[in-house]
Structures are given as structure tokens and as C-alpha cells.
Design an enzyme around this catalytic site. Structure first.
Site, PDB file in Angstrom:
ATOM      1  N   GLU A 172       0.812  -1.173   0.061  1.00  0.00           N
ATOM      2  CA  GLU A 172      -0.063   0.229  -0.022  1.00  0.00           C
ATOM      3  C   GLU A 172       0.696   1.254   0.005  1.00  0.00           C
ATOM      4  OE1 GLU A 172      -2.829   0.811  -0.942  1.00  0.00           O
ATOM      5  OE2 GLU A 172      -4.295   0.296   0.371  1.00  0.00           O
ATOM      6  N   THR A 199      -4.238   8.044  -4.661  1.00  0.00           N
ATOM      7  CA  THR A 199      -4.453   8.394  -3.578  1.00  0.00           C
ATOM      8  C   THR A 199      -3.357   9.335  -2.771  1.00  0.00           C
ATOM      9  OG1 THR A 199      -5.287   6.239  -3.241  1.00  0.00           O
ATOM     10  CG2 THR A 199      -4.439   7.263  -1.114  1.00  0.00           C
TER      11      THR A 199
HETATM   12  N1  HSE Z   1      -7.711   6.015   4.224  1.00  0.00           N
HETATM   13  C1  HSE Z   1      -7.100   6.362   2.640  1.00  0.00           C
HETATM   14  C2  HSE Z   1      -7.255   7.916   2.450  1.00  0.00           C
HETATM   15  C3  HSE Z   1      -7.747   5.412   1.935  1.00  0.00           C
HETATM   16  O1  HSE Z   1      -8.762   8.046   2.310  1.00  0.00           O
HETATM   17  O2  HSE Z   1      -6.373   8.242   1.781  1.00  0.00           O
HETATM   18  C4  HSE Z   1      -7.308   5.308   0.424  1.00  0.00           C
HETATM   19  O3  HSE Z   1      -8.011   4.345  -0.267  1.00  0.00           O
END
Ligand code: HSE
Length: 307
Positions: free
Chosen positions: A128, A180
């Protein structure tokens, strides 16, 4: 030759108010990995789709997760991974997590389950990190544990499964990519005490709503004053979609993960289908390509089979 087939589901991180700490996996869509145990240390990745993802292990979420795992394996073994992605990268429904989590769960099966679920989350977080630049587990943990999952702590991992009532989920996936890493850059690093209070009240309300099967409380708690105001700019017609879905009977919803997907909870399938129509209505007028999924919470998480 030891081989396993992995079905690794998409997931919705944050669940609106729980930025970086909550998520759930869904039944549809899911990625497929075919993994073979090899007798040479290292990872070989073959992409069987057209997303053009890197095959160099250290630049790939599958590779990084598996390399983190192999660093803790004494024997000279490795993995050949054939990856067929259905979950489009940059969709906001946990594409990178499905790859990373699927790979480590499959690998663990090939290694006779020598690692715990928590170890697997830790390894997958290395994948990730390659995708988003952050070690968050709110997509990975629900993939591995199934259902609704709270990541109370990401450092010393503390993962809690939260029972939830039956819920139907409608997901709109506009065919644009939001990375992201980019969606994290627009977030403020400080929030006011007033906003913090509102946010943790909603997180507590959402968890209580899940535990007490209280659909109205779940709906009321789906409010985000931290990430949504900054991230909604990435999603065409976000507030229009939300309003149309609420009128169609949705309990509530918001941005899925870091977007651009938008998800809505409904109490039953007919309502979830009405929500689909409401999403379609808004997006047809905007001339933006999109996919819509109507699905449910995936209670099992990643599924393995031998053929
Ligand atoms: N919690 C993460 C964000 C999830 O909101 O950046 C990304 O899929």
C-alpha cells in the site's frame, strides 16, 4: 508445483467519517491472482490485464508486499504471481489493497499458514505504501479479515472486526483516476477542535449503529467534516449525486476511500437499485463515463481455491 487461486475483493475505506481507521470489503468486484510457489527466493509478476502496471517487484504493490514477507521467511522459496485486475487502479475501491492483501494471503497459504492475519496486514501495508505513500490499512484489513474492520492503531497493529447488519451498497465509479497520493496532499494537517469533536461523535455513532443494527443512526453518522470538504473537488457532481441518492432512499454515504468512487448504503436491495438509477440520472447528463456496482458487504474477505 504448489498453486493457489486468490479472489481478492474491492473495499471501501474510511466509511465517510473514519478517515484511515475503518473500512469494509465488498462482494463485487474482485481481482484474481494465480500464485505458484517456486524454489528460488524472489518474486516474478506477470500482469494478465491491460493496466500497464510495473512488473518490477519493488515498484509493484504485489511485489513489495511479498518481498516484505519473504524477508521473514528462512527457506529459499519465492512466488510466481499472475495478476488479473478487475478493480481499476485509482478507483477509490481499494485496488492496490486487493493486490497486496490477495498476494500475501495466497502466499501464506502456499507457506502452510505460518503467518498470522496481523502479520499479513503488516506485509500488505508495504504494498500500500508503494501505491499511496502512506502505510494505511483501512482497505487491507477488511480484505484480510472480511466485513467491517476498525484499525484502532496502525503502528502497533490493533485490528477489530465490527459486526454489522445487512446493508446494500451502491457504488458509482466515474471513469477518472484520482491517485490516493494526490488526494492525501489536499488534506489539511490540522483540524479545529470543533471539527474533531464532530468527527469522533460520528465515528462513535457509526460503530454504535453497526452494533445495534440501528440503520437511522448509521445514516446520521455518515458525515465527514475532515476529508470530504477537501476531496469533493476531484469528483464531478459529487454533491448533486449525494442529494439524488438521499432522495432515492439511501441511508447515507460519501467518497469511497480517496475517490473518485462514491458509495451509498441502503437498507434493502430495491432501494440500492433506486440509488443506482439516481446516480445514473445525474451522470448521464454530465457526459462522464461511469460504472455502477450494487453489492453487499463481503463477510469472508479474500477467498482461496486450488483450481
Ligand atoms: N484512508 C485512505 C485515504 C484510503 O482516504 O487516503 C485510500 O483508499
Amino acid at each position: 508445483m504448489k498453486k493457489v487461486i486468490v479472489h481478492s475483493p474491492a473495499s471501501v475505506a474510511n466509511i465517510v467519517c473514519g478517515f484511515d481507521i475503518m473500512g469494509f470489503s465488498i462482494e463485487d468486484p474482485y481481482d484474481k491472482l494465480v500464485m505458484t510457489l517456486t524454489d528460488k527466493k524472489g518474486v516474478t509478476i506477470i500482469n494478465k490485464d491491460n493496466y500497464g502496471l510495473p512488473e518490477e517487484p519493488s515498484a509493484n504493490v504485489i511485489g513489495s508486499a511479498l518481498l516484505a514477507m519473504l524477508a521473514e521467511v528462512k527457506e529459499d522459496v519465492g512466488f510466481l504471481v499472475e495478476s488479473t485486475k478487475v478493480i481499476k487502479p485509482g478507483s477509490g475501491i481499494g485496488s492496490s489493497a486487493a493486490s497486496a492483501a490477495g498476494a500475501v494471503v495466497g502466499a501464506n497459504h502456499l507457506l502452510k499458514n505460518c503467518f498470522s492475519k496481523k502479520d499479513l496486514v503488516r506485509f500488505a501495508m508495504s504494498g500500500e505504501e508503494v501505491a499511496s505513500g502512506a502505510r494505511h490499512a483501512d482497505n487491507i484489513a477488511p480484505c484480510i479479515y472480511g466485513g467491517v474492520t476498525l484499525i484502532r492503531s496502525c503502528g502497533e497493529l490493533d485490528i477489530v472486526s465490527i459486526p454489522a447488519p445487512e446493508l446494500f451498497i451502491t457504488i458509482l465509479h466515474p471513469q477518472i483516476e484520482v491517485k490516493t497520493s494526490e488526494a492525501r496532499k489536499v488534506l489539511k494537517s490540522d483540524i479545529t477542535l470543533k471539527d474533531a469533536t464532530k468527527q469522533w461523535a460520528n465515528v462513535a455513532g457509526l460503530v454504535a449503529g453497526f452494533l445495534q443494527n440501528d440503520y437511522d443512526l448509521i445514516g446520521r453518522s455518515l458525515e465527514d467534516v475532515v476529508a470530504e470538504p477537501a476531496r469533493s473537488i476531484f469528483i464531478p457532481a459529487f454533491y448533486e449525486v449525494k442529494e439524488a441518492c438521499m432522495k432515492a432512499g439511501a441511508l447515507g454515504g460519501g467518497i469511497s476511500g480517496s475517490g473518485p468512487s462514491v458509495f451509498m448504503f441502503s437498507k434493502d436491495q430495491p432501494t440500492a437499485e433506486n440509488v443506482r438509477w439516481a446516480m445514473q440520472e445525474v451522470y448521464r447528463k454530465k457526459n462522464i463515463e461511469f460504472n455502477i456496482y450494487v453489492t453487499t458487504i463481503n463477510k469472508q474477505g479474500i477467498r482461496l481455491s486450488e483450481n
